[in-house]
Design an enzyme around this catalytic site. Structure first.
Site, PDB file in Angstrom:
ATOM      1  N   ASP A  17       1.020  -0.864   0.227  1.00 29.95           N
ATOM      2  CA  ASP A  17       0.016   0.040  -0.540  1.00 29.95           C
ATOM      3  C   ASP A  17       0.809   0.846   0.226  1.00 29.95           C
ATOM      4  OD1 ASP A  17       1.488  -0.102   3.025  1.00 29.95           O
ATOM      5  OD2 ASP A  17      -0.788   0.612   3.326  1.00 29.95           O
ATOM      6  N   HIS A  45      11.614  -9.163   1.039  1.00 30.34           N
ATOM      7  CA  HIS A  45      11.361  -7.971   0.811  1.00 30.34           C
ATOM      8  C   HIS A  45      12.140  -6.854   0.748  1.00 30.34           C
ATOM      9  CE1 HIS A  45       9.206  -4.511   1.305  1.00 30.34           C
ATOM     10  NE2 HIS A  45       7.982  -4.335   0.737  1.00 30.34           N
ATOM     11  N   TYR A  80       2.621   4.794   0.250  1.00 27.58           N
ATOM     12  CA  TYR A  80       3.102   5.901   2.264  1.00 27.58           C
ATOM     13  C   TYR A  80       3.083   6.046   2.459  1.00 27.58           C
ATOM     14  CZ  TYR A  80       8.433   4.195   0.015  1.00 27.58           C
ATOM     15  OH  TYR A  80       9.120   3.281  -1.236  1.00 27.58           O
TER      16      TYR A  80
END
Length: 222
Positions: free
Chosen positions: A66, A188, A68
């Site tokens: 999603d 990630h 920042y």
């Protein structure tokens, strides 16, 4: 959300989604959220990833979770921040890996519009967020919409490179035919994950470009 501007080729491929009940509820929820308090990105940039990267121009897909959620950062492209904004930690690690992989200097700006304009779809699964509250819009219905965008690409396009970073993005891999596309999966790039290993030294960016060139597609100037 017929009044919101989204690039014509994407509008064509996602037309059925705009007519579904969930999308009407999503539209109303987003309007209420933006009316009640600060949300990101600015309303005109919610569909920026699509507007900068038409359907038929996509050659790489990078999926984020999603936007920042702090002031001035988000502008509708996953992992990207606006000019003059300090690099978030994940973006720092992305640039470090590109430098190590390709020898490309770390840029002065974290604005990845130049990637999007080359055919990199920088897609967040959830397109909006409440200020200071990560994942606050995760249940509004955006993921139904963005999953359909991924499915449309997976169904109608081939020889794309999908970069799936972290467990959330890797969870989208079931939609992609790995015999017709290149899927690059890793941890990630956030420090918490990257520093444990599995991010640095993967050579994803050179592997991406090599695949594109093998299929007669212009590589990305990362």
């Amino acid at each position: 959300m017929r009044t919101i501007q989204i690039e014509e080729s994407w509008k064509k491929h996602l037309a059925q989604e705009f007519e579904k009940p969930y999308f009407a509820l999503l539209t109303e929820s987003v309007r209420q959220e933006y009316g009640a308090g600060t949300c990101y990105p600015p309303g005109r940039l919610i569909f920026n990833a699509f507007n900068l990267c038409p359907f038929d121009k996509v050659k790489v897909v990078i999926i984020g979770q999603d936007p920042y959620h702090e002031h001035g950062q988000a502008h509708g492209l996953s992992f990207s921040v606006q000019d003059g904004v300090p690099f978030p930690p994940s973006l720092q690690n992305i640039f470090k890996e590109i430098q190590a992989d390709l020898g490309t200097p770390i840029p002065f700006s974290g604005n990845l519009t130049r990637w999007a304009e080359q055919g990199v779809l920088l897609l967040n699964a959830t397109l909006t967020v409440r200020a200071h509250q990560a994942n606050s819009h995760a249940t509004l219905g955006w993921q139904t919409f963005t999953d359909e965008a991924i499915r449309a690409l997976a169904t109608e396009r081939e020889h794309l490179v999908y970069m799936l970073w972290g467990g959330f993005a890797r969870g989208k891999s079931y939609m992609i035919d790995k015999t017709k596309n290149l899927v690059l999966e890793s941890v990630h790039p956030s420090p918490l994950s990257a520093n444990r290993g599995g991010w640095f030294g993967q050579h994803q960016f050179s592997r991406c470009n090599a695949y594109l060139e093998q299929h007669g597609i212009e590589p990305v100037a990362w």
